[in-house]
Write a protein that holds these residues in place. Structure first.
Motif, PDB file in Angstrom:
ATOM      1  N   ALA A  92      -2.830  -8.255  -9.628  1.00  0.00           N
ATOM      2  CA  ALA A  92      -2.508  -7.489  -8.409  1.00  0.00           C
ATOM      3  C   ALA A  92      -3.637  -6.520  -8.043  1.00  0.00           C
ATOM      4  O   ALA A  92      -4.739  -6.937  -7.718  1.00  0.00           O
ATOM      5  N   HIS A  93      -3.349  -5.216  -8.161  1.00  0.00           N
ATOM      6  CA  HIS A  93      -4.328  -4.196  -7.756  1.00  0.00           C
ATOM      7  C   HIS A  93      -5.598  -4.196  -8.614  1.00  0.00           C
ATOM      8  O   HIS A  93      -6.637  -3.734  -8.158  1.00  0.00           O
ATOM      9  N   ILE A  94      -5.480  -4.595  -9.884  1.00  0.00           N
ATOM     10  CA  ILE A  94      -6.540  -4.223 -10.845  1.00  0.00           C
ATOM     11  C   ILE A  94      -7.603  -5.296 -11.028  1.00  0.00           C
ATOM     12  O   ILE A  94      -8.370  -5.251 -11.991  1.00  0.00           O
ATOM     13  N   ILE A 152       6.095   9.366  -4.948  1.00  0.00           N
ATOM     14  CA  ILE A 152       4.922   8.927  -4.186  1.00  0.00           C
ATOM     15  C   ILE A 152       3.941   8.278  -5.158  1.00  0.00           C
ATOM     16  O   ILE A 152       3.828   8.690  -6.312  1.00  0.00           O
ATOM     17  N   ARG A 153       3.267   7.241  -4.656  1.00  0.00           N
ATOM     18  CA  ARG A 153       2.228   6.555  -5.435  1.00  0.00           C
ATOM     19  C   ARG A 153       0.882   6.998  -4.882  1.00  0.00           C
ATOM     20  O   ARG A 153       0.670   6.975  -3.662  1.00  0.00           O
ATOM     21  N   VAL A 154      -0.002   7.432  -5.758  1.00  0.00           N
ATOM     22  CA  VAL A 154      -1.260   8.023  -5.311  1.00  0.00           C
ATOM     23  C   VAL A 154      -2.416   7.354  -6.058  1.00  0.00           C
ATOM     24  O   VAL A 154      -2.422   7.321  -7.294  1.00  0.00           O
ATOM     25  N   ALA A 191      -2.724   3.280  -3.133  1.00  0.00           N
ATOM     26  CA  ALA A 191      -3.410   2.702  -4.297  1.00  0.00           C
ATOM     27  C   ALA A 191      -3.862   1.268  -4.077  1.00  0.00           C
ATOM     28  O   ALA A 191      -4.766   0.783  -4.772  1.00  0.00           O
ATOM     29  N   SER A 192      -3.257   0.579  -3.114  1.00  0.00           N
ATOM     30  CA  SER A 192      -3.585  -0.826  -2.879  1.00  0.00           C
ATOM     31  C   SER A 192      -4.604  -1.013  -1.757  1.00  0.00           C
ATOM     32  O   SER A 192      -4.878  -2.140  -1.365  1.00  0.00           O
ATOM     33  N   GLU A 193      -5.148   0.096  -1.232  1.00  0.00           N
ATOM     34  CA  GLU A 193      -6.111  -0.036  -0.136  1.00  0.00           C
ATOM     35  C   GLU A 193      -7.501   0.414  -0.579  1.00  0.00           C
ATOM     36  O   GLU A 193      -7.662   1.129  -1.555  1.00  0.00           O
ATOM     37  N   GLY A 253       7.290  -3.242 -10.580  1.00  0.00           N
ATOM     38  CA  GLY A 253       7.031  -4.653 -10.279  1.00  0.00           C
ATOM     39  C   GLY A 253       6.681  -4.903  -8.823  1.00  0.00           C
ATOM     40  O   GLY A 253       6.243  -3.998  -8.114  1.00  0.00           O
ATOM     41  N   HIS A 254       6.884  -6.146  -8.377  1.00  0.00           N
ATOM     42  CA  HIS A 254       6.488  -6.502  -7.010  1.00  0.00           C
ATOM     43  C   HIS A 254       7.531  -7.425  -6.403  1.00  0.00           C
ATOM     44  O   HIS A 254       8.190  -8.181  -7.123  1.00  0.00           O
ATOM     45  N   LEU A 255       7.659  -7.378  -5.084  1.00  0.00           N
ATOM     46  CA  LEU A 255       8.621  -8.225  -4.384  1.00  0.00           C
ATOM     47  C   LEU A 255       8.495  -9.693  -4.797  1.00  0.00           C
ATOM     48  O   LEU A 255       9.492 -10.381  -5.015  1.00  0.00           O
ATOM     49  N   HIS A 268      -8.562  -7.681  -2.304  1.00  0.00           N
ATOM     50  CA  HIS A 268      -9.025  -6.640  -1.360  1.00  0.00           C
ATOM     51  C   HIS A 268      -8.657  -5.236  -1.832  1.00  0.00           C
ATOM     52  O   HIS A 268      -8.700  -4.305  -1.050  1.00  0.00           O
ATOM     53  N   LYS A 269      -8.274  -5.091  -3.091  1.00  0.00           N
ATOM     54  CA  LYS A 269      -7.848  -3.766  -3.571  1.00  0.00           C
ATOM     55  C   LYS A 269      -8.988  -3.161  -4.381  1.00  0.00           C
ATOM     56  O   LYS A 269      -9.994  -2.778  -3.796  1.00  0.00           O
ATOM     57  N   THR A 270      -8.862  -3.081  -5.713  1.00  0.00           N
ATOM     58  CA  THR A 270      -9.994  -2.488  -6.447  1.00  0.00           C
ATOM     59  C   THR A 270     -11.253  -3.355  -6.395  1.00  0.00           C
ATOM     60  O   THR A 270     -12.345  -2.862  -6.692  1.00  0.00           O
TER      61      THR A 270
HETATM   62  N1  DSN Z   1       1.823  -4.066  -0.769  1.00  0.00           N
HETATM   63  C1  DSN Z   1       1.010  -4.032  -1.953  1.00  0.00           C
HETATM   64  C2  DSN Z   1       1.043  -2.693  -2.614  1.00  0.00           C
HETATM   65  O1  DSN Z   1       0.934  -1.728  -1.912  1.00  0.00           O
HETATM   66  O2  DSN Z   1       1.132  -2.597  -3.836  1.00  0.00           O
HETATM   67  C3  DSN Z   1       1.305  -5.098  -2.910  1.00  0.00           C
HETATM   68  O3  DSN Z   1       1.345  -6.322  -2.278  1.00  0.00           O
END
Ligand code: DSN
Length: 418
Positions: A200-202, A359-361, A31-33, A122-124, A226-228
């Motif tokens: 983040a992603h959005i 799994i995250r999709v 989802a983050s790529e 959440g996130h690290l 660099h995500k969405t």
């Molecule tokens: N590693 C990213 C992700 O996959 O959500 C966030 O930094």
């Protein structure tokens, strides 16, 4: 003209060619790529990688910055048009670096952060104990409601009252629902805490207006670029004018040295693309495709955290439908068919982060390839078919052949890419 990398460094050149071929021949559902455009790749692979430019446009510590100044000003101007806000910093090397910039601007070591638990989406960099954020600050986590999978805002308000945080983080990397930014902003105000909203992603979905914007409701907004949004790799910070100098100083010199000007050029180019009307259609389609994915998964009996999605990803909890299948095994099985996902912890997780129960999709990269609801539905069924038959080689080969067909029909880089 011969490719200089092929001639001078065949080992690296072959590895890059291999990665290009992998991206073309598999379905990227992490989802983050995403797949950046040729123009973004060209900017990132440009002579700007040679330039040192500590400081900010018009106030650098090095000579010869007139052209990189122009690039950074373009990136800032375009980011302002995409997300609003008084002040934008485009220098963070990553989303984590953007969050670090905000923490360093307004917190002292030992101050308190209240943020969404990692296994709840959440996130690290929101305060996990293995990350600098969890080591420098005192952190408490809020969670999603175990019955609904949604953030329980009443519980969050009560927790904020009891914990008395200096900063509340909203935003996520694996929460499929929209945050109620305004509600969290009100909770933060009620306990005199800052509100950091990590898009983040959005970032792309917010820029296109298909996801609500946190900018009016947060003191600081961060995000990945660099995500969405599909621009150069890195992070961005948006804030009011008042803390702008503190934020800028916290990024440089506080936590970074020279900005990566080639990445900032990639951000500028990607932000320019996101200002075009076609980007709105892309963002809408990304969300429609994720909803189609969720519908198909539910029809096939998979359990989804929160029951579905409002955005670009779904989080599958495998424990109900496939009690013995771990997230790791699911990721590996899907990889055999050419479907690339990541194992992911889920709320109430009992397995380790290297194994997981979920799994995250996501749909951002498939949508960039041109997938609509019909193609996404087809992939969703292929994915569940694979999870149903992880030990059936013939079935996995059938699925892989279908994946090949989809990849060939929807190439990523029609002219070869880079
Ligand atoms: N590693 C990213 C992700 O996959 O959500 C966030 O930094």
């Amino acid at each position: 003209m011969p490719d200089p990398l092929t001639e001078t460094d065949p080992a690296v050149s072959e590895a890059i060619a291999g990665e290009r071929e992998r991206q073309e021949s598999t379905l990227e559902m992490i989802a983050s790529e995403n797949h950046a455009s040729e123009a973004v790749l060209a900017a990132q692979g440009s002579v700007l990688t040679n330039k040192y430019a500590e400081g900010y446009p018009g106030a650098r510590y090095y000579g010869g910055c007139e052209h990189v100044d122009e690039v950074e000003r373009i990136a800032i101007d375009r980011a302002s048009r995409l997300w609003g806000g008084d002040h934008v910093n485009v220098q963070p090397h990553s989303g984590t670096g953007a969050n670090m910039g905000v923490y360093f601007a307004v917190l002292e070591p030992g101050d308190r952060i209240l943020s969404l638990d990692l296994s709840h989406g959440g996130h690290l960099s929101h305060g996990h104990h293995v990350n600098f954020s969890g080591q420098l600050y005192e952190v408490e986590s809020y969670e999603v409601d175990p019955d609904t999978g949604y953030v329980d805002y009443d519980a969050l308000a009560a927790q904020a009252e009891a914990f008395d945080p200096d900063l509340i983080v909203s935003g996520s990397s694996a929460y499929p629902r929209e945050f109620e930014w305004e509600r969290i902003g009100e909770i933060a105000t009620s306990v005199d805490a800052y509100h950091l909203a990590d898009m983040a992603h959005i970032t792309g979905l917010v820029a296109a207006g298909v996801h609500s914007s946190p900018v009016p409701h947060a003191d600081f907004v961060t995000g990945s670029t660099h995500k969405t949004i599909r621009s150069g790799r890195g992070g961005v910070i948006i804030c009011d004018e008042a803390p702008a100098d503190d934020v800028d100083s916290a990024v440089f010199p506080g936590s970074q040295g020279g900005p990566l000007m080639h990445n900032i050029a990639g951000k500028a180019v990607g932000f320019g693309e996101a200002l075009e009307p076609e980007f709105g259609a892309y963002a809408r389609s990304t969300v429609e495709n994720a909803k189609a994915l969720a519908d198909a998964f539910r029809d096939r009996g998979l359990s989804l955290v929160s029951g579905g999605t409002d955005k670009h990803l779904v989080l599958v909890d495998l424990r109900d439908s496939h009690v013995d299948l771990t997230g790791k095994e699911a990721e590996e099985t899907l990889a055999e068919t050419g479907i690339v996902v990541n194992k992911n912890t889920v709320p109430g997780e009992t397995r380790s982060p290297f194994v997981t129960s979920g799994i995250r999709v996501g749909t951002p990269a498939l949508t960039t390839r041109g997938f609509g609801v019909e193609e996404t539905d087809r992939v969703a069924h292929l994915l569940v078919d694979a999870l149903e038959s992880p030990d059936d080689d013939a079935e996995l080969e059938r699925i892989a052949a279908d994946v090949d067909d989809l990849c060939a029909t929807y190439p990523v880089y029609r002219d070869g890419g880079s």
